[in-house]
Motif scaffolding. Structure first.
Motif, PDB file in Angstrom:
ATOM      1  N   UNK A 117       0.903  -1.207  -0.101  1.00 50.65           N
ATOM      2  CA  UNK A 117       0.017   0.013   0.055  1.00 50.65           C
ATOM      3  C   UNK A 117       0.915   1.213   0.101  1.00 50.65           C
ATOM      4  N   UNK A 118       0.561   2.238  -0.916  1.00 51.55           N
ATOM      5  CA  UNK A 118       1.194   3.590  -0.844  1.00 51.55           C
ATOM      6  C   UNK A 118       0.196   4.631  -0.628  1.00 51.55           C
ATOM      7  N   UNK A 138       5.483  -0.753  -8.324  1.00 48.76           N
ATOM      8  CA  UNK A 138       4.565  -1.487  -7.435  1.00 48.76           C
ATOM      9  C   UNK A 138       3.983  -2.938  -8.290  1.00 48.76           C
ATOM     10  N   UNK A 139       3.976  -3.851  -7.250  1.00 47.72           N
ATOM     11  CA  UNK A 139       3.210  -5.096  -7.932  1.00 47.72           C
ATOM     12  C   UNK A 139       1.758  -5.222  -8.186  1.00 47.72           C
ATOM     13  N   UNK A 140       1.304  -6.028  -8.803  1.00 44.15           N
ATOM     14  CA  UNK A 140      -0.259  -5.759  -9.386  1.00 44.15           C
ATOM     15  C   UNK A 140      -1.037  -5.692  -8.164  1.00 44.15           C
ATOM     16  N   UNK A 141      -0.845  -6.222  -7.130  1.00 42.64           N
ATOM     17  CA  UNK A 141      -1.726  -6.555  -5.904  1.00 42.64           C
ATOM     18  C   UNK A 141      -1.731  -5.263  -4.973  1.00 42.64           C
ATOM     19  N   UNK A 142      -0.689  -4.306  -5.436  1.00 40.02           N
ATOM     20  CA  UNK A 142      -0.554  -3.085  -4.508  1.00 40.02           C
ATOM     21  C   UNK A 142      -1.760  -2.098  -4.752  1.00 40.02           C
ATOM     22  N   UNK A 176      -3.424  -1.404  -8.434  1.00 37.82           N
ATOM     23  CA  UNK A 176      -2.643  -1.586  -9.656  1.00 37.82           C
ATOM     24  C   UNK A 176      -2.931  -2.361 -10.815  1.00 37.82           C
ATOM     25  N   UNK A 177      -3.535  -3.328 -10.361  1.00 39.40           N
ATOM     26  CA  UNK A 177      -4.101  -4.483 -11.589  1.00 39.40           C
ATOM     27  C   UNK A 177      -5.366  -3.885 -12.275  1.00 39.40           C
ATOM     28  N   UNK A 178      -5.974  -2.915 -11.671  1.00 42.59           N
ATOM     29  CA  UNK A 178      -7.041  -2.266 -12.256  1.00 42.59           C
ATOM     30  C   UNK A 178      -7.272  -0.756 -12.410  1.00 42.59           C
ATOM     31  N   UNK A 179      -6.151  -0.389 -12.562  1.00 46.16           N
ATOM     32  CA  UNK A 179      -5.910   1.223 -12.926  1.00 46.16           C
ATOM     33  C   UNK A 179      -6.037   1.586 -14.202  1.00 46.16           C
ATOM     34  N   UNK A 180      -6.663   0.890 -15.050  1.00 45.03           N
ATOM     35  CA  UNK A 180      -7.127   1.344 -16.334  1.00 45.03           C
ATOM     36  C   UNK A 180      -7.094   2.680 -16.720  1.00 45.03           C
TER      37      UNK A 180
END
Length: 186
Positions: A117-118, A138-142, A176-180
């Motif tokens: 988390x950031x 950042x990793x995809x789960x961040x 991060x994985x859904x930041x389209x």
């Protein structure tokens, strides 16, 4: 009323000894109300053992609460030496030195790869400057949680509002994985 509040903010910011607003300093120091800190950390859905980074950590209230309430490890990155020293005194006094670390330096130069988390309370232009590092490290789960200022070009997974100290604050949560890409703000 709004002009009055803006005047108070500018008077506080410019009179604070911890201010040195330059190219590495991404925003003035303005502490988040405690209720807002709580809501930001709730919105981040932090789990025990996760790593939280607070960029522009100020007096350390986010990293301290992340460690105390959620059992997270936390790193605060702060450019002001005065704020770093005072935060470390609090961390020591609370016995959190094994969970909380404070880095005196620029948020633009820190390796964020350990972060789950950031958290940010920076200007939109500063968020734009940080975005390449967030995307790189950042990793995809961040998750990225930004207070009052969105991340240009990203679409928030959730947006929440909280009322504190007679103001309405907006919390943007990005996964991060859904930041389209948000085409409107690109």
């Amino acid at each position: 009323m709004r002009v009055y509040l803006i005047g108070i903010v500018f008077a506080f910011v410019w009179s604070s000894p911890a201010q040195d607003f330059g190219s590495e300093n991404l925003a003035p120091y303005l502490p988040s109300p405690q209720l807002v800190v709580e809501r930001m950390l709730e919105a981040a859905q932090i789990k025990a053992g996760e790593m939280v980074y607070d960029l522009g950590s100020g007096d350390g209230r986010i990293v301290i609460m992340a460690a105390q309430k959620y059992g997270a490890s936390a790193v605060g990155v702060e450019i002001s030496d005065v704020l770093c020293q005072s935060t470390m005194k609090k961390v020591n006094a609370l016995g959190l030195t094994s969970q909380v670390k404070i880095i005196h330096g620029s948020a633009l130069k820190v390796d964020l790869s350990p972060a789950d988390v950031v958290t940010l309370y920076l200007l939109t232009s500063s968020n734009a400057r940080l975005k390449p590092n967030l995307e790189k490290y950042l990793k995809p789960t961040a998750r990225v949680v930004s207070l009052n200022f969105g991340m240009p070009g990203w679409k928030a997974a959730r947006v929440e509002t909280v009322h504190a100290d007679r103001q309405t604050h907006t919390i943007y949560v990005y996964e991060m994985s859904r930041r389209s890409l948000d085409i409107k703000s690109k």
